[in-house]
Write a protein that holds these residues in place. Structure first.
Motif, PDB file in Angstrom:
ATOM      1  N   GLN A 125       0.731  -1.342  -0.045  1.00  0.00           N
ATOM      2  CA  GLN A 125      -0.023  -0.130  -0.230  1.00  0.00           C
ATOM      3  C   GLN A 125       0.802   1.361  -0.144  1.00  0.00           C
ATOM      4  O   GLN A 125       0.680   2.271  -0.474  1.00  0.00           O
ATOM      5  N   GLY A 126       1.900   1.260   0.732  1.00  0.00           N
ATOM      6  CA  GLY A 126       3.046   2.309   0.700  1.00  0.00           C
ATOM      7  C   GLY A 126       3.608   2.596  -0.741  1.00  0.00           C
ATOM      8  O   GLY A 126       3.605   3.723  -1.096  1.00  0.00           O
ATOM      9  N   ASP A 127       3.725   1.650  -1.392  1.00  0.00           N
ATOM     10  CA  ASP A 127       4.406   1.411  -2.731  1.00  0.00           C
ATOM     11  C   ASP A 127       3.356   2.256  -3.686  1.00  0.00           C
ATOM     12  O   ASP A 127       3.563   2.904  -4.585  1.00  0.00           O
ATOM     13  N   ALA A 128       2.118   1.924  -3.446  1.00  0.00           N
ATOM     14  CA  ALA A 128       0.798   2.415  -4.335  1.00  0.00           C
ATOM     15  C   ALA A 128       0.815   3.870  -4.041  1.00  0.00           C
ATOM     16  O   ALA A 128       0.491   4.644  -4.868  1.00  0.00           O
ATOM     17  N   LEU A 129       0.811   4.243  -2.727  1.00  0.00           N
ATOM     18  CA  LEU A 129       1.102   5.559  -2.487  1.00  0.00           C
ATOM     19  C   LEU A 129       1.961   6.411  -3.159  1.00  0.00           C
ATOM     20  O   LEU A 129       2.180   7.409  -3.641  1.00  0.00           O
ATOM     21  N   ILE A 130       3.217   5.439  -3.110  1.00  0.00           N
ATOM     22  CA  ILE A 130       4.475   6.256  -4.008  1.00  0.00           C
ATOM     23  C   ILE A 130       4.368   6.508  -5.203  1.00  0.00           C
ATOM     24  O   ILE A 130       4.454   7.755  -5.808  1.00  0.00           O
ATOM     25  N   ALA A 131       3.661   5.476  -5.835  1.00  0.00           N
ATOM     26  CA  ALA A 131       3.545   5.500  -7.323  1.00  0.00           C
ATOM     27  C   ALA A 131       2.335   6.706  -7.619  1.00  0.00           C
ATOM     28  O   ALA A 131       2.761   7.529  -8.852  1.00  0.00           O
ATOM     29  N   ALA A 132       1.270   7.045  -6.865  1.00  0.00           N
ATOM     30  CA  ALA A 132       0.497   8.017  -7.110  1.00  0.00           C
ATOM     31  C   ALA A 132       1.360   9.335  -6.773  1.00  0.00           C
ATOM     32  O   ALA A 132       0.907  10.311  -7.611  1.00  0.00           O
ATOM     33  N   ALA A 133       2.101   9.313  -5.706  1.00  0.00           N
ATOM     34  CA  ALA A 133       2.748  10.557  -5.326  1.00  0.00           C
ATOM     35  C   ALA A 133       3.678  10.943  -6.792  1.00  0.00           C
ATOM     36  O   ALA A 133       3.929  12.121  -7.041  1.00  0.00           O
ATOM     37  N   VAL A 134       4.267  10.142  -7.531  1.00  0.00           N
ATOM     38  CA  VAL A 134       5.280  10.423  -8.392  1.00  0.00           C
ATOM     39  C   VAL A 134       4.362  10.978  -9.629  1.00  0.00           C
ATOM     40  O   VAL A 134       4.815  11.920 -10.176  1.00  0.00           O
ATOM     41  N   ALA A 135       3.241  10.447  -9.717  1.00  0.00           N
ATOM     42  CA  ALA A 135       2.348  10.920 -10.850  1.00  0.00           C
ATOM     43  C   ALA A 135       1.807  12.439 -10.359  1.00  0.00           C
ATOM     44  O   ALA A 135       1.684  13.334 -11.250  1.00  0.00           O
ATOM     45  N   ALA A 142       7.980   3.487 -10.903  1.00  0.00           N
ATOM     46  CA  ALA A 142       6.927   4.221 -11.121  1.00  0.00           C
ATOM     47  C   ALA A 142       6.788   5.383 -12.290  1.00  0.00           C
ATOM     48  O   ALA A 142       6.037   5.456 -13.292  1.00  0.00           O
ATOM     49  N   ALA A 143       7.959   5.968 -12.225  1.00  0.00           N
ATOM     50  CA  ALA A 143       8.150   7.145 -12.995  1.00  0.00           C
ATOM     51  C   ALA A 143       8.106   6.717 -14.584  1.00  0.00           C
ATOM     52  O   ALA A 143       7.866   6.891 -15.374  1.00  0.00           O
ATOM     53  N   ALA A 144       9.267   5.449 -14.568  1.00  0.00           N
ATOM     54  CA  ALA A 144       9.475   4.744 -15.896  1.00  0.00           C
ATOM     55  C   ALA A 144       8.349   4.238 -16.420  1.00  0.00           C
ATOM     56  O   ALA A 144       8.068   4.454 -17.756  1.00  0.00           O
ATOM     57  N   HIS A 145       7.444   3.853 -15.752  1.00  0.00           N
ATOM     58  CA  HIS A 145       6.151   3.138 -16.142  1.00  0.00           C
ATOM     59  C   HIS A 145       5.293   4.250 -16.835  1.00  0.00           C
ATOM     60  O   HIS A 145       4.584   4.127 -17.674  1.00  0.00           O
ATOM     61  N   ILE A 146       5.120   5.461 -16.159  1.00  0.00           N
ATOM     62  CA  ILE A 146       4.294   6.499 -16.457  1.00  0.00           C
ATOM     63  C   ILE A 146       4.846   7.018 -17.688  1.00  0.00           C
ATOM     64  O   ILE A 146       4.331   7.440 -18.606  1.00  0.00           O
ATOM     65  N   ARG A 147       6.297   7.160 -17.884  1.00  0.00           N
ATOM     66  CA  ARG A 147       6.970   7.763 -18.975  1.00  0.00           C
ATOM     67  C   ARG A 147       6.605   6.857 -20.322  1.00  0.00           C
ATOM     68  O   ARG A 147       6.286   7.297 -21.367  1.00  0.00           O
ATOM     69  N   LYS A 148       6.454   5.489 -20.137  1.00  0.00           N
ATOM     70  CA  LYS A 148       6.470   4.398 -21.150  1.00  0.00           C
ATOM     71  C   LYS A 148       4.873   4.619 -21.596  1.00  0.00           C
ATOM     72  O   LYS A 148       4.437   4.724 -22.660  1.00  0.00           O
ATOM     73  N   LEU A 149       3.887   4.556 -20.732  1.00  0.00           N
ATOM     74  CA  LEU A 149       2.565   4.922 -21.107  1.00  0.00           C
ATOM     75  C   LEU A 149       2.294   6.124 -21.876  1.00  0.00           C
ATOM     76  O   LEU A 149       1.560   6.373 -22.644  1.00  0.00           O
ATOM     77  N   ALA A 150       3.103   7.227 -21.410  1.00  0.00           N
ATOM     78  CA  ALA A 150       3.138   8.482 -22.039  1.00  0.00           C
ATOM     79  C   ALA A 150       3.461   8.675 -23.335  1.00  0.00           C
ATOM     80  O   ALA A 150       3.478   9.577 -24.153  1.00  0.00           O
ATOM     81  N   GLY A 151       4.166   7.597 -23.837  1.00  0.00           N
ATOM     82  CA  GLY A 151       5.064   7.632 -25.051  1.00  0.00           C
ATOM     83  C   GLY A 151       6.197   8.049 -24.940  1.00  0.00           C
ATOM     84  O   GLY A 151       6.935   8.288 -25.963  1.00  0.00           O
ATOM     85  N   GLY A 152       6.997   8.323 -23.906  1.00  0.00           N
ATOM     86  CA  GLY A 152       8.343   8.863 -23.658  1.00  0.00           C
ATOM     87  C   GLY A 152       8.383  10.253 -24.154  1.00  0.00           C
ATOM     88  O   GLY A 152       9.602  10.782 -23.923  1.00  0.00           O
ATOM     89  N   ILE A 153       7.387  10.985 -24.451  1.00  0.00           N
ATOM     90  CA  ILE A 153       7.610  12.357 -24.788  1.00  0.00           C
ATOM     91  C   ILE A 153       6.414  13.282 -24.073  1.00  0.00           C
ATOM     92  O   ILE A 153       5.327  12.839 -23.832  1.00  0.00           O
ATOM     93  N   CYS A 154       6.974  14.483 -23.582  1.00  0.00           N
ATOM     94  CA  CYS A 154       6.023  15.294 -22.664  1.00  0.00           C
ATOM     95  C   CYS A 154       5.562  16.295 -23.707  1.00  0.00           C
ATOM     96  O   CYS A 154       5.749  16.309 -24.668  1.00  0.00           O
ATOM     97  N   VAL A 155       4.499  17.161 -23.142  1.00  0.00           N
ATOM     98  CA  VAL A 155       3.703  18.217 -23.706  1.00  0.00           C
ATOM     99  C   VAL A 155       4.614  18.949 -24.682  1.00  0.00           C
ATOM    100  O   VAL A 155       4.380  19.330 -25.724  1.00  0.00           O
ATOM    101  N   CYS A 156       5.638  19.367 -24.150  1.00  0.00           N
ATOM    102  CA  CYS A 156       6.526  20.671 -24.805  1.00  0.00           C
ATOM    103  C   CYS A 156       7.599  19.769 -25.918  1.00  0.00           C
ATOM    104  O   CYS A 156       8.117  20.309 -26.642  1.00  0.00           O
ATOM    105  N   GLY A 157       7.454  18.426 -25.954  1.00  0.00           N
ATOM    106  CA  GLY A 157       8.140  17.531 -27.132  1.00  0.00           C
ATOM    107  C   GLY A 157       9.519  16.997 -26.637  1.00  0.00           C
ATOM    108  O   GLY A 157       9.980  16.294 -27.349  1.00  0.00           O
ATOM    109  N   ALA A 158       9.623  17.222 -25.509  1.00  0.00           N
ATOM    110  CA  ALA A 158      11.152  16.918 -24.644  1.00  0.00           C
ATOM    111  C   ALA A 158      10.906  15.460 -24.206  1.00  0.00           C
ATOM    112  O   ALA A 158       9.739  14.976 -23.842  1.00  0.00           O
TER     113      ALA A 158
END
Length: 132
Positions: free
Chosen positions: A25-35, A86-102
């Protein structure tokens, strides 16, 4: 919420306090916090809930404060690794590119949402009408 969960774990492991890591549950809180760019705050609250105020370790655990300090250090490292995952997973789901293109590359400790390359990028995304 993070502190309360940590405190519940501390009470659960009262007889073996050095084993009181925050668990799944702490890990789940950390994953949400990273997002949500709150990793540092959530991690600190979780660890303090699990083990108590770091400045009072000698008073809280007079029989073996060194073991508790070691457990605290290990828990910080474990949570940081969970945050990076968690950050790597989020970035993978987002396609590896953020809104500004970086390409997002910041560590979770930077407290920038994992999908963005900077706080400014995250702020501009919030005001942008473009959906990516």
């Amino acid at each position: 919420m993070a502190w309360a969960w940590g405190n519940d774990r501390r009470q659960e492991f009262e007889s073996t306090p050095a084993a009181a890591q925050s668990g799944d549950q702490g890990d789940a809180l950390i994953a949400a916090a990273v997002a949500q760019r709150a990793f540092s705050t959530v991690a600190a609250e979780l660890v303090e809930g699990c083990y108590g105020d770091p400045d009072l370790i000698d008073d809280i655990y007079p029989t073996d404060p060194t073991a508790i300090r070691h457990a605290i250090g290990n828990e910080h490292l474990r949570l940081r690794e969970r945050a990076r995952s968690a950050a790597a997973h989020i970035r993978k789901l987002a396609g590896g590119i953020c809104v500004c293109g970086a390409t997002p590359y910041l560590a979770p400790e930077a407290d920038v949402p994992a999908r963005y390359c900077s706080a400014q990028c995250a702020s501009s995304a919030a005001t942008s009408t473009v959906i990516r």
